[in-house]
Design an enzyme around this catalytic site. Structure first.
Site, PDB file in Angstrom:
ATOM      1  CD1 TRP B 320      59.778  69.589  10.868  1.00  0.00           C
ATOM      2  CD2 TRP B 320      60.271  67.472  10.379  1.00  0.00           C
ATOM      3  NE1 TRP B 320      60.615  69.600   9.776  1.00  0.00           N
ATOM      4  CE2 TRP B 320      60.934  68.311   9.453  1.00  0.00           C
ATOM      5  CE3 TRP B 320      60.439  66.087  10.269  1.00  0.00           C
ATOM      6  CZ2 TRP B 320      61.753  67.808   8.435  1.00  0.00           C
ATOM      7  CZ3 TRP B 320      61.243  65.586   9.259  1.00  0.00           C
ATOM      8  CH2 TRP B 320      61.886  66.450   8.356  1.00  0.00           C
ATOM      9  CG  HIS B 321      58.784  62.794  11.407  1.00  0.00           C
ATOM     10  ND1 HIS B 321      59.436  63.364  12.466  1.00  0.00           N
ATOM     11  CD2 HIS B 321      59.740  62.187  10.663  1.00  0.00           C
ATOM     12  CE1 HIS B 321      60.724  63.094  12.371  1.00  0.00           C
ATOM     13  NE2 HIS B 321      60.938  62.390  11.290  1.00  0.00           N
ATOM     14  N   GLY B 322      54.561  64.697  10.347  1.00  0.00           N
ATOM     15  CA  GLY B 322      53.275  64.567   9.668  1.00  0.00           C
ATOM     16  C   GLY B 322      52.157  65.114  10.524  1.00  0.00           C
ATOM     17  CG  PHE B 470      58.356  63.742   6.345  1.00  0.00           C
ATOM     18  CD1 PHE B 470      57.055  63.348   6.630  1.00  0.00           C
ATOM     19  CD2 PHE B 470      59.340  62.803   6.358  1.00  0.00           C
ATOM     20  CE1 PHE B 470      56.775  62.042   6.953  1.00  0.00           C
ATOM     21  CE2 PHE B 470      59.071  61.492   6.682  1.00  0.00           C
ATOM     22  CZ  PHE B 470      57.791  61.110   6.974  1.00  0.00           C
TER      23      PHE B 470
END
Lengths: 387, 470
Positions: B320-322, B470
């Site tokens: 989700w963060h990258g 994000f």
């Protein structure tokens, strides 16, 4: 801690006054096109069109415009620098707050990057090609160290900037024998003897420092002996606040600018940027009324400045200086030794260099840069016919 | 557009405040929707379309789920949920993960596939999660369906939380969307909160970022002290950046009469990594628990399934963060540590003295941030070895950095604790009998933070925003 109604109303009022006040001020304040302090053109209100709006570019430009035109911009920057110094920061925005009121650029990330290497390679290729020619002109290369190197003892304790000497040694190692002139040693010696080498507020070297290096260079190249007594030294300004001070919006310290005029100077004819007009001086005193007082020399940066020196007995030598602005206060000293001295700034000069050199048939070539400027200068590719 | 900008403070905000409070209550959600669309479109004019698709499809999904359930068609409702979430996830997948998947594929088949190079739409990870939470809550019956697309659009796009959260679950502001009462007291609270957030972002995070930027660009092995200073700077930067942004979001929400849930509770005071994740980006952790962990069976389907569920959640948290390998590793790293804390070290941890618990927690959190920032570090893996002495312990440069940033570091450390808030409360408690003293104290403090923040924004040589990506 919950606020009661009276407290709440007051806090809201304060907030709205701040927001509305700055909003109104930033709309109503007169717009400037140029910042004297920062010595650069400020952005003006961008005009939106379909393409720039859709790509988001208009938004970006508008935000940059807001920051550029924010009322009291210089004061805000000064407030920030003041706060940083109060928080015991020893440097800000790439500038050390050094002893003795010196502002010294850190030049962080300038020498340990590929561009610095590329600059050295271009210079080396140029010099090797030149010296391998038959009846090659006399060639000298001077890359002058910056304050961060020569005035290292004035830096904050433990400051560990990149070692410029290391970089200069690399350049020297790439050059043909006998071409390099070690300006750094001269400057270190002069600094120890108490001469002011750099301006406290600007990134340039002083005219005195340029003279000291000229004296040694002329001696080593057999151009003659020179002494300070041969010159009338005039202080033309004591209100100079240079580019580094502008960067951190410091206004409390001022520098003096001295110019050296040879007592037995021959008349000169100066032509700037290949126009028809000629003048008989390289000084532009009007520039002393502006922020960038160093531009008193030659009026600042130009693509090419050609100077004919009308010696009673011609010297039969013609000098080309490939340079950045460090050469501006150095060049006048060379007038005593040459009939023609041309300054070319590769950042702005767009004709092929080769063409100029064939036209003018120089007997001497001097490459004169400051170390950081040299390392960063992408236009050095023009030395080898590129870019 | 970001809050920490002159554009927001002195153009957008004043106009929005005037518009919002000038129109009758009924029209306020519409105003919120319109200004939020403008806010988003400022930086991403084209991707507004994407967001509109996401909003309309999830809104229709909610209507369909509700209608089908009314008729007792559970299967149909489930399909509507899957379809509606699927649209959101598909958009997220295409725009965020395509190149990552192509990269993996080319590695597996050993042939280069050229990446699409799509720019990541700002906030897509945040608003997609909000739309999914809405449809899921309607399906479960924990939230009432929102028939008004303007109110629903206002919920998804609401500019305070649009681009960096907190991830607001629909059910927590359902009632506020339908009828809320803005008040002077709440607005004042919002002002306080907003200015605190602005100061955290502009004065603390950005300056910590200057130190981190200096260190991360260094090449080759660096002394351990320098490496730890740099990593500490990043640790503080990301906290003050993100929690400052959440504070601003919560504060702005309060100005308009909303109450968002807290997103951070002094995470660096945690005594275990498990606790850290209960205090860090709370709205994301809650989302994954409610919409992934528990639906997968949580801890009620046996140990093996629980371990699987925890690892799935952390793998997803990571990416989700990258869309990058280091985020996969970062997520799994936390999954493994949390499992270990739960299953192995629980009792051991309890017996440690307090300082050791904090040291242990911060060590693993900081190593986590190293993995997190891996792609931005000049010397990559070498940096990791430098942390443990590969480049010596310290040199002149590290001592210079330490004392050059000493005041900032002290401010960052204190700022991560409850001390400033407590000191402020204690001071104000003494002035309780005098309104004017209280107003003066608060006024001077907030005005100073605001004015210094403006100074930093005018001279914006360094104003990145980490959670933007994000």
């Amino acid at each position: 801690m919950q606020m009661n109604r009276k407290q709440s109303v007051n806090i809201i009022t304060l907030f709205l006054v701040l927001v509305a006040g700055f909003t109104a001020a930033s709309i109503l304040a007169p717009k400037r096109t140029f910042s004297e302090t920062e010595n650069r053109t400020l952005l003006t209100l961008p005009v939106p069109d379909v393409e720039s709006v859709l790509s988001g570019k208009f938004g970006e430009r508008y935000e940059a415009y807001l920051a550029d035109q924010f009322p009291g911009r210089d004061g805000w920057i000064a407030l920030k620098t003041g706060a940083e110094r109060a928080a015991l920061r020893q440097d800000a925005k790439g500038v050390y707050f050094a002893d003795d009121d010196y502002l010294i650029e850190t030049h962080e990330g300038v020498f340990d990057v590929p561009q610095a290497q590329a600059s050295a390679t271009h210079l080396s290729a140029f010099c090797r090609a030149l010296t391998s020619q038959e009846d090659a002109p006399n060639l000298s290369v001077m890359v002058v160290p910056n304050a961060v190197d020569i005035l290292a003892d004035k830096l904050p304790p433990f400051a560990a900037p990149f070692d410029e000497e290391e970089y200069l040694k690399t350049i020297q190692g790439l050059l043909p024998e006998g071409v390099w002139f070690d300006a750094g040693s001269v400057l270190r010696r002069e600094a120890e003897a108490g001469r002011q080498i750099y301006y406290r507020t600007d990134h340039h070297w002083t005219t005195g420092a340029a003279f000291a290096v000229f004296r040694e260079w002329a001696r080593s190249r057999g151009l003659g002996e020179f002494a300070e007594a041969d010159y009338n030294i005039t202080q033309v300004s004591d209100t100079f606040t240079g580019t580094i001070a502008a960067k951190v919006a410091q206004t409390s310290v001022h520098d003096a600018i001295e110019i050296y005029e040879a007592k037995d100077a021959s008349p000169i004819r100066v032509r700037v940027n290949e126009t028809g007009e000629e003048t008989d001086t390289i000084y532009v005193p009007d520039k002393l009324e502006t922020r960038d007082q160093y531009a008193v020399y030659f009026g600042g940066n130009n693509a090419i400045v050609e100077t004919r020196v009308l010696h009673r007995e011609p010297k039969e030598r013609r000098l080309l200086i490939l340079k950045d602005s460090y050469a501006h206060c150095f060049a006048p000293f060379t007038f005593s030794c040459f009939d023609q001295v041309d300054l070319v700034d590769l950042r702005y000069f767009n004709r092929p260099l080769k063409e100029l050199m064939e036209e003018k048939d120089y007997t001497d070539i001097l490459v004169l840069y400051n170390a950081a400027g040299f390392a960063e200068d992408v236009s050095l590719a023009k030395l080898t016919g590129g870019a | 557009m970001v809050f920490s900008s002159l554009l927001f403070l002195f153009r957008f905000l004043p106009i929005v405040l005037v518009l919002y409070f000038a129109v009758p209550r009924k029209a306020r959600n519409l105003i919120l929707l319109l200004v939020s669309l403008f806010f988003y479109a400022w930086g991403e004019p084209v991707y507004v379309v994407l967001m509109a698709v996401s909003i309309v499809s999830s809104w229709l999904g909610g209507l369909a789920v509700d209608a089908l359930r009314e008729r007792g068609n559970e299967r149909g409702a489930k399909w509507a949920l899957i379809l509606a979430s699927g649209v959101g996830l598909a958009l997220l997948g295409v725009f965020k993960y395509t190149d990552f998947v192509l990269d993996i594929t080319s590695r597996v088949i050993g042939r280069q596939i050229s990446p699409l190079g799509l720019a990541l739409p700002i906030g897509i990870s945040f608003y997609t999660f909000q739309t999914i939470s809405y449809v899921a809550d309607v399906y479960r019956g924990t939230a009432a369906v929102q028939k008004n697309i303007i109110s629903y659009g206002a919920y998804v796009t609401m500019f305070p939380q649009l681009i960096a959260g907190p991830i607001v679950q629909y059910k927590t502001i359902d009632r506020q969307l339908r009828s809320r009462q803005e008040s002077v007291e709440q607005f004042a609270e919002g002002v306080n909160r907003f200015i605190i957030g602005l100061g955290k972002k502009v004065l603390l995070a950005n300056n910590a970022g200057v130190l981190w930027d200096t260190v991360r660009r260094m090449q080759g092995p660096i002394p351990a002290l320098t490496a730890w200073l740099g990593l500490a700077a990043f640790t503080f930067q990301i906290y003050f950046d993100f929690s400052g942004y959440s504070d601003m979001a919560i504060g702005l929400g309060e100005m308009f009469g909303f109450r968002f849930l807290e997103n951070f509770r002094y995470p660096y005071l945690s005594a275990s990594v498990t606790e850290f994740w209960r205090r860090w980006h709370i709205s994301l952790g809650t989302w994954f628990r409610e919409y992934v962990y528990i639906p997968l069976g949580g801890n009620r389907a046996g140990l093996a399934k629980q371990i699987r569920n925890i690892l799935v959640v952390w793998l997803l948290t990571g990416i989700w963060h990258g869309a990058n390998f280091n985020f996969v590793i970062w997520g799994l790293y936390y999954g493994v540590i949390l499992l270990a804390e739960k299953m192995v070290f629980a009792r051991l941890l309890k017996r440690l003295p307090a300082w050791a618990k904090h040291l242990y927690t911060m060590f693993f959190v900081m190593i986590g941030w190293y993995i997190f920032s891996y792609n931005e570090i000049g010397s990559g893996m070498g940096y990791f070895l430098s942390l443990f002495g590969a480049g010596g312990l310290a040199d002149r440069g590290s001592i210079y950095l330490l004392y050059n940033f000493a005041v900032l570091l002290i401010a960052l450390i204190l700022g991560s604790t409850e001390l400033p808030a407590r000191a402020g409360r204690a001071l104000l408690a003494r002035t309780e009998d005098s309104d004017w003293l209280c107003i003066a104290l608060r006024g001077i403090f907030y005005a100073a933070v605001f004015i210094f923040s403006v100074a930093w924004l005018v001279d914006a040589s360094f104003n990145p925003f980490l959670y933007f990506r994000f």
